[in-house]
Design a protein around this motif. Structure first.
Motif: not given
Lengths: 209, 463
Positions: A91, A93-94, A101-102, B1, B6, B9-10, B13, B332, B345, B349
């Motif tokens: 992914i 953006y990680l 860690a996902l 996580m 998540r 962070l999205y 970033r 995912l 998610q 966001e």
């Protein structure tokens, strides 16, 4: 001891021609398997069925003696299997550490170091890593999930020879030292030679070589 | 996580997407919040306007039913006498008990000669034409001439229900006769059919009437000669035992918007409807509130339009972005995260961005709402025709003593030229509640195509 069993599995894309024609086999922990075959023969489909990304038309896939449909496919993917893809599938953006860690049931950093990434590298943007480094992150993610079965689809397809060798050795280590069941789908005979057991998928049938 | 981490962070970033979505959500919430605030402000103004101008329902003797009227030959010609059921105080009390009726004004009718003062003389048809008609009222404050601002009380006070022999005179009559508050004047009924006494009236108020002073008038049609008196005085002038509401009774309502409901309830009362008729008069409110009403409907359409356009834009943008994120969705899914958690998610966001955007819209909306309101109000006001009340063409507006045909003097009325718009925290709360609903709706709609796909199909499209 068999961790996964494939029992008379049939699969077809169009319900006319069977890609998998009633195949059966058992996969053990602590071993690395390679599945060879021409493009379009159904190797990736078989891997998808093992990983619970799709369901067979007939037959069953058992994990630890239990039908994965009954376990629940999402649950099976979450707890029992881990994927490694040819295009790494990280992914973007990680960071590497966050990608690991996902799935983490284990702490990411020691695993990343074990597959050869430094702490500094594990904090970078994944897209700034080399292909080999990205595949190491993908392997670390699979290991961090603590799944007993690792399903790898052409894991060295995008890598140069030296890096491919390193990746194969990590996967072998996963199987032999960490007692995982590693199933690799590949075109490469060289890679297949590293496996404990090699299958060839041809005309919907799985043959052990 | 966790899903929350998540999503967080999205958001931090993917800065370009975050800023773009923030702008869309900020614009959306600003417009909706502005619309809500303007709507609320116009609603408040309309309510206060409705209460200030009011509305009335007139109960009067039914002139169209010939059975109620008897024609008799008299010395001066034909006399018409009402022989139907009179309007009684009991009828009035029944109507006053209806919810929303705040006051009433019964109007009696008589004609008098001035005994110790002079009217403003008009065109004379012959001897004896120097008289004027006078209305008796329960409460002159509600009398049509005053409510429509044709008369304005400039000195003294209005006539109340318990007044006894009080009179309001025009400033023109006061000036001509050098009359002031507390002075008395004497009048006598000018009807031929009987002996009528001189009656003394005390001046309690002086009104001003500026219109029509130059046009053709007889003494009795010149509105400056109207003597507005109480019912007790009228009883003595006309030598009657009981108060007669010859010109009907006006019932005043709190909120003109309720007027139709109240009229319906009056109609359902046990009154002699063969003899009475009911007329609803909502024209004052309609005359001054037309622009507010138009503005409110315009704002409703703007809010609806804003919501529809915002949701469409949001769904479009999110659909494109979520399609671009099939890759991530596949990853995912392959690690066992369920579709519902993935959609959750995406929702989180957008909500993280929305929370900030909605909050900021409170300030942006406060900055622009007054300007937007003024702009819309001016546009609406310009497109409104000047309110006019149709006058009868039979000349009855000159003779009518009830003020029924007096047009509203909108120039003297408190016209609504702008509304004061204030964004209040409650509106922001609506935005948060409604916004969260819209976000969930938009993200869910945008996610449908990807979520319907099987994980294997998503992953096979990735390689």
């Amino acid at each position: 001891m068999s961790i996964m069993e494939i029992q008379k599995v049939r699969y077809s894309y169009d319900n006319k021609r069977n890609v998998l024609n009633g195949i059966s086999t058992a996969l053990d922990e602590g071993k690395m398997y390679a599945i060879l075959g021409q493009s379009g023969c159904g190797k990736t489909t078989l891997l998808s069925l093992l990983g619970g990304l799709d369901s067979p038309l007939d037959g069953q896939i058992l994990y630890d003696g239990q039908d994965i449909e009954k376990i629940g496919l999402a649950n099976h993917r979450k707890k029992n299997v881990a994927f490694i893809f040819q295009s790494y599938n990280l992914i973007d953006y990680l960071t590497p550490k966050e990608n690991v860690a996902l799935t983490a049931k284990l702490s990411p950093q020691p695993i990343l170091e074990r597959v050869g990434l430094t702490e500094e590298e594990s904090k970078r943007n994944v897209l700034k890593l080399s292909g080999g480094q990205q595949q190491r992150v993908a392997i670390a993610r699979a290991l961090a999930s603590d799944a007993k079965v690792i399903l790898a689809d052409e894991p060295t397809g995008n890598l140069d020879e030296d890096t491919a060798t390193e990746i194969i050795s990590i996967l072998k280590e996963c199987a032999h030292q960490m007692k995982k069941c590693v199933v690799i789908v590949t075109h490469s005979n060289e890679l297949a030679k590293q496996a404990d057991t090699v299958f060839c998928l041809k005309k919907g049938r799985l043959q052990q070589l | 996580m966790s899903t929350w981490k998540r999503a967080f962070l999205y958001v931090i970033r993917k800065k370009v997407k975050t800023v773009l979505l923030f702008c869309v959500l900020l614009a959306m919430s600003t417009f909706i919040l502005t619309g809500l605030s303007i709507y609320k402000a116009t609603d408040d103004s309309a309510l206060s306007l409705r209460r200030s101008v009011g509305g009335s329902i007139r109960l009067e003797l039914d002139e169209s039913n010939g059975a109620n009227w008897q024609y008799q030959q008299a010395a001066g010609g034909m006399m018409v006498e009402y022989v139907g059921t009179p309007i009684t105080d009991k009828d009035i009390q029944k109507i006053m008990s209806i919810d929303g009726v705040k006051a009433y004004n019964g109007i009696g009718d008589g004609s008098v000669y001035a005994k110790d003062f002079d009217f403003i003389s008009g065109f004379s048809f012959g001897e004896g034409s120097d008289y004027s008609r006078l209305p008796s009222v329960t409460n002159s404050e509600y009398f049509n001439f005053f409510t429509r601002k044709a008369f304005q009380l400039i000195e003294g006070r209005h006539i109340k229900e318990d007044d006894d022999h009080a009179v309001l005179i025009s400033s023109a009559v006061a000036e001509k006769n050098n009359l002031k508050l507390g002075d008395t004047i004497t009048v006598q009924c000018c009807y031929d059919s009987g002996d009528y006494p001189d009656v003394k009236l005390t001046v309690v108020g002086i009104y001003e009437y500026k219109e029509d002073t130059d046009s053709f008038q007889t003494t009795s049609t010149d509105k400056r000669n109207r003597l507005i008196i109480d019912h007790k005085a009228m009883q003595e002038i006309m030598q009657r035992d009981e108060i007669q509401y010859d010109n009907g009774i006006d019932f005043y309502v709190d909120d003109p918007r309720e007027i139709d409901r109240i009229a319906k309830e009056i109609k359902n009362l046990d009154l002699d409807w063969n003899c009475f008729s009911l007329t609803v008069d909502n024209s004052a409110y309609e005359a001054v509130a037309a622009s507010l009403t138009s503005m409110q409907s315009l704002i409703v359409w703007l809010i609806v339009g804003c919501i529809v356009v915002s949701v469409c834009i949001l769904i479009l943008i999110l659909s494109m972005w979520i399609k671009q994120r099939r890759y991530e969705t596949g990853i995912l899914l392959s690690i066992g995260i369920t579709k519902s958690k993935i959609v959750f998610q995406y929702i989180v966001e957008v909500l993280l961005i929305a929370v900030v955007a909605f909050g900021l819209s409170y300030f942006t909306s406060s900055l622009i709402s007054q300007g937007v309101s003024d702009l819309i109000f001016n546009q609406v006001a310009e497109s409104q025709p000047i309110p006019e009340i149709e006058l009868p063409d039979d000349g009855s507006e000159y003779l009518d003593i009830t003020g029924q045909y007096i047009p509203y003097d909108t120039s003297n009325m408190e016209m609504v030229e702008s509304v004061e718009v204030k964004v209040i925290p409650n509106h922001l709360l609506y935005i948060y509640v409604f916004g969260v609903f819209l976000v969930v709706l938009s993200v869910s709609a945008a996610s449908i195509t990807v979520i319907q796909m099987k994980p294997k199909k998503i992953l096979s499209q990735m390689d």
